[in-house]
Write a protein that holds these residues in place. Structure first.
Motif, mmCIF file in Angstrom:
data_model
loop_
_atom_site.group_PDB
_atom_site.id
_atom_site.type_symbol
_atom_site.label_atom_id
_atom_site.label_comp_id
_atom_site.label_asym_id
_atom_site.label_seq_id
_atom_site.Cartn_x
_atom_site.Cartn_y
_atom_site.Cartn_z
ATOM 1 N N SER A 1 -23.094 2.971 -13.573
ATOM 2 C CA SER A 1 -23.487 2.507 -12.232
ATOM 3 C C SER A 1 -24.959 2.101 -12.223
ATOM 4 N N GLN A 2 -25.742 2.698 -13.116
ATOM 5 C CA GLN A 2 -27.151 2.311 -13.271
ATOM 6 C C GLN A 2 -27.295 1.067 -14.149
ATOM 7 N N GLY A 3 -26.431 0.968 -15.179
ATOM 8 C CA GLY A 3 -26.597 -0.098 -16.174
ATOM 9 C C GLY A 3 -25.758 -1.343 -15.960
ATOM 10 N N GLY A 4 -24.997 -1.400 -14.872
ATOM 11 C CA GLY A 4 -24.210 -2.601 -14.575
ATOM 12 C C GLY A 4 -22.849 -2.641 -15.233
ATOM 13 N N GLY A 5 -22.433 -1.541 -15.847
ATOM 14 C CA GLY A 5 -21.130 -1.521 -16.522
ATOM 15 C C GLY A 5 -20.004 -0.944 -15.690
ATOM 16 N N LEU A 6 -20.290 -0.596 -14.422
ATOM 17 C CA LEU A 6 -19.266 -0.022 -13.539
ATOM 18 C C LEU A 6 -18.523 -1.172 -12.857
ATOM 19 N N VAL A 7 -17.239 -1.349 -13.202
ATOM 20 C CA VAL A 7 -16.484 -2.501 -12.697
ATOM 21 C C VAL A 7 -15.160 -2.050 -12.081
ATOM 22 N N PRO A 8 -14.669 -2.786 -11.064
ATOM 23 C CA PRO A 8 -13.408 -2.394 -10.427
ATOM 24 C C PRO A 8 -12.198 -2.764 -11.278
ATOM 25 N N SER A 9 -11.176 -1.922 -11.239
ATOM 26 C CA SER A 9 -9.960 -2.183 -11.994
ATOM 27 C C SER A 9 -9.116 -3.252 -11.294
ATOM 28 N N PHE A 10 -8.814 -4.320 -12.024
ATOM 29 C CA PHE A 10 -7.911 -5.350 -11.490
ATOM 30 C C PHE A 10 -6.476 -4.827 -11.455
ATOM 31 N N ILE B 1 -9.404 -7.620 -6.756
ATOM 32 C CA ILE B 1 -9.114 -8.880 -6.065
ATOM 33 C C ILE B 1 -7.921 -8.687 -5.126
ATOM 34 N N ASP B 2 -7.704 -9.668 -4.231
ATOM 35 C CA ASP B 2 -6.618 -9.508 -3.252
ATOM 36 C C ASP B 2 -5.259 -9.474 -3.944
ATOM 37 N N THR B 3 -4.278 -8.934 -3.234
ATOM 38 C CA THR B 3 -2.985 -8.643 -3.853
ATOM 39 C C THR B 3 -2.244 -9.895 -4.332
ATOM 40 N N ALA B 4 -2.403 -11.019 -3.632
ATOM 41 C CA ALA B 4 -1.700 -12.248 -4.043
ATOM 42 C C ALA B 4 -2.201 -12.728 -5.400
ATOM 43 N N LYS B 5 -3.521 -12.787 -5.559
ATOM 44 C CA LYS B 5 -4.097 -13.235 -6.841
ATOM 45 C C LYS B 5 -3.815 -12.218 -7.949
ATOM 46 N N ALA B 6 -3.956 -10.939 -7.607
ATOM 47 C CA ALA B 6 -3.690 -9.890 -8.606
ATOM 48 C C ALA B 6 -2.244 -9.972 -9.075
ATOM 49 N N GLY B 7 -1.325 -10.205 -8.152
ATOM 50 C CA GLY B 7 0.093 -10.316 -8.506
ATOM 51 C C GLY B 7 0.369 -11.511 -9.403
ATOM 52 N N ALA B 8 -0.277 -12.631 -9.097
ATOM 53 C CA ALA B 8 -0.076 -13.850 -9.902
ATOM 54 C C ALA B 8 -0.598 -13.658 -11.328
ATOM 55 N N ILE B 9 -1.760 -13.003 -11.440
ATOM 56 C CA ILE B 9 -2.339 -12.755 -12.772
ATOM 57 C C ILE B 9 -1.485 -11.742 -13.540
ATOM 58 N N GLN B 10 -1.032 -10.711 -12.838
ATOM 59 C CA GLN B 10 -0.184 -9.696 -13.476
ATOM 60 C C GLN B 10 1.098 -10.332 -14.025
ATOM 61 N N ASP B 11 1.644 -11.290 -13.294
ATOM 62 C CA ASP B 11 2.862 -11.982 -13.751
ATOM 63 C C ASP B 11 2.619 -12.722 -15.065
ATOM 64 N N VAL B 12 1.438 -13.346 -15.178
ATOM 65 C CA VAL B 12 1.089 -14.069 -16.415
ATOM 66 C C VAL B 12 1.020 -13.092 -17.588
ATOM 67 N N VAL B 13 0.349 -11.965 -17.347
ATOM 68 C CA VAL B 13 0.179 -10.964 -18.414
ATOM 69 C C VAL B 13 1.541 -10.396 -18.833
ATOM 70 N N SER C 1 -17.975 1.637 1.250
ATOM 71 C CA SER C 1 -17.675 0.312 1.800
ATOM 72 C C SER C 1 -16.183 -0.011 1.730
ATOM 73 N N VAL C 2 -15.508 0.485 0.685
ATOM 74 C CA VAL C 2 -14.075 0.215 0.522
ATOM 75 C C VAL C 2 -13.243 0.967 1.574
ATOM 76 N N MET C 3 -13.763 2.099 2.050
ATOM 77 C CA MET C 3 -13.016 2.937 2.996
ATOM 78 C C MET C 3 -13.124 2.460 4.446
ATOM 79 N N LYS C 4 -13.909 1.420 4.680
ATOM 80 C CA LYS C 4 -14.142 0.952 6.052
ATOM 81 C C LYS C 4 -13.484 -0.403 6.312
ATOM 82 N N GLY D 1 -8.387 -0.125 -2.285
ATOM 83 C CA GLY D 1 -9.057 -1.395 -2.558
ATOM 84 C C GLY D 1 -8.860 -2.450 -1.485
ATOM 85 N N PRO D 2 -8.755 -3.721 -1.898
ATOM 86 C CA PRO D 2 -8.606 -4.818 -0.942
ATOM 87 C C PRO D 2 -7.382 -4.688 -0.032
ATOM 88 N N ALA D 3 -6.352 -3.931 -0.462
ATOM 89 C CA ALA D 3 -5.156 -3.752 0.373
ATOM 90 C C ALA D 3 -5.486 -3.028 1.679
#
Length: 416
Positions: A365-374, A380-392, A124-127, A90-92
């Motif tokens: 993927s056709q119907g718009g329900g394919l979403v990335p795992s947070f 999202i980037d690791t800093a924001k993901a880490g901050a949200i994970q801490d809240v959870v 796109s994620v692999m580049k 992912g973003p990493a």
């Protein structure tokens, strides 16, 4: 005497040359595939590389969420001694690209025709800056609920499809004297449950707005409050020994009939199959409550680091194409519980859970329900993901109210 010296010298040189010729080029791979099904998958890649004349040096770092592996990788790269490849996603990948330490593997992509055989969202994620720097290994679906049907039967409950049915089943299992929800109290596992609950409470469009776009209106909405209320209720069905438990030990509770249900990605299926269990008979794979028409994806990938010698670079390209070969895609994903990332892999050996995952991925993927795992580093980037994970994690391990959690979540999303 002189002749003997010359002869011995020539023989020694020949032996040295022969041993050099037989010293296979090597790849060192840092990964965190250490549980039963995962370790079998890594062993298959090692076998495949050795068949191609490339030695495999294993650098396995335990810890299902990959935090320990990330720490080990940073230390190695800072010391100027990066491994050939590391399990990053992912973003990493972009963050490592900015450090200028990743290898360009366009040559492998051209040889393996990656553009034609991979979904555009994965390509796109692999580049990094238009060049391939990583190779995808698989696609995981995260929003699964794993269920032991025997436990449901004992409790007089039915397989749940929405939250009302889920809480009804959980209550009946608890009354039957068993653990309703198997869980490991680690931050990444808490986040895994949280994202499925948000998705099931608000749907895919809400999930994208709140968790991917971090829209403040969505994060502070009544829908997010409801998600935390559902999460608070889920907490009441988790056993008191959950703190620090590894995910595969929680899966074992479902396998052994000590618990009824577990929220976990499809790598959990590798544990069921390693234990000789059959999908649809010994265990059920259900979309997490309310998420039938959605699919949270997590793509494992091996990111390639710059190597000094031409021999190491060649071995690295061999590794990249071995990972995407139909043979490895089949055997790896059969062991790991995930589905192949590339097109053209036979479905023949895959079970009902995997084929459902393949069908659902195509439909979402056709119907718009394919979403990335947070929770698994795809959104999202690791800093924001880490901050949200801490809240959870704080919410899961304290008496924090849903209202306070909503406010803390909105604040965490603003983390720079």
């Amino acid at each position: 005497m002189k002749l003997n010296t010359i002869t011995l010298g020539a023989m020694a040189a020949a032996l040295l040359s022969a041993s050099a010729a037989h010293a296979a080029p090597q790849v060192e791979v840092l990964h965190y595939w250490t549980s039963g099904g995962e370790a079998k998958s890594a062993a298959e890649l090692k076998k495949m590389m050795e068949a191609k004349g490339v030695a495999w040096k294993d650098f396995a770092v335990a810890g299902g969420g990959g935090e320990n592996a990330a720490t080990a990788l940073k230390a190695r790269v800072m010391a100027g001694n990066a491994p050939t490849a590391a399990q990053i996603k992912g973003p990493a990948i972009q963050e490592w690209g900015q450090e200028g330490v990743l290898a360009n593997i366009d040559a492998a992509a051209a040889e393996g025709k990656w553009e034609a055989s991979l979904p555009p969202v994965v390509n796109s994620v692999m580049k990094y800056k238009g060049h391939y720097v990583a190779v995808p290994v698989n696609v995981h679906r995260v929003n699964w609920l794993w269920v032991n049907p025997e436990v449901l039967k004992k409790a007089g409950a039915k397989p749940p499809t929405n939250f009302a049915e889920f809480f009804d089943a959980a209550e009946k299992i608890k009354k039957a004297g068993l653990t309703a929800i198997a869980h490991g109290g680690q931050p990444w596992q808490d986040a895994t449950v949280f994202e499925s609950v948000v998705l099931g409470t608000g749907g895919a469009d809400f999930y994208k707005k709140a968790i991917v776009q971090l829209d403040q209106g969505a994060l502070t909405s009544p829908t997010m409050l409801k998600a935390f209320e559902n999460l608070a209720r889920i907490k009441t069905y988790i056993d008191k020994d959950a703190a620090g438990r590894d995910w595969n030990l929680a899966t074992a509770m479902v396998i052994n009939g000590k618990a009824g249900m577990q929220f976990m990605g499809d790598w959990a299926k590798g544990e069921f199959t390693s234990a000789g269990k059959v999908a649809g008979k010994d265990f059920l794979c259900l979309a997490a409550p309310g998420t039938e028409k959605a699919f949270t994806f997590n793509v494992d990938s091996l990111t390639m680091f710059k190597m000094k010698s031409a021999e190491e670079q060649k071995a690295q390209l061999t590794l990249a194409n071995a990972v995407l070969s139909p043979e490895f895609q089949e055997v790896f994903n059969l062991n790991k519980g995930s589905i192949p990332v590339r097109a053209g892999v036979s479905r023949a050996k895959f079970d009902a859970c995997a084929t459902k995952s393949m069908d659902d991925m195509a439909a979402t993927s056709q119907g718009g329900g394919l979403v990335p795992s947070f929770a698994h580093g795809m959104a999202i980037d690791t800093a924001k993901a880490g901050a949200i994970q801490d809240v959870v994690a704080k919410f899961m391990n304290s008496n924090m109210t849903p209202q306070a959690a909503v406010q803390a979540l909105a604040k965490a999303a603003k983390t720079m």
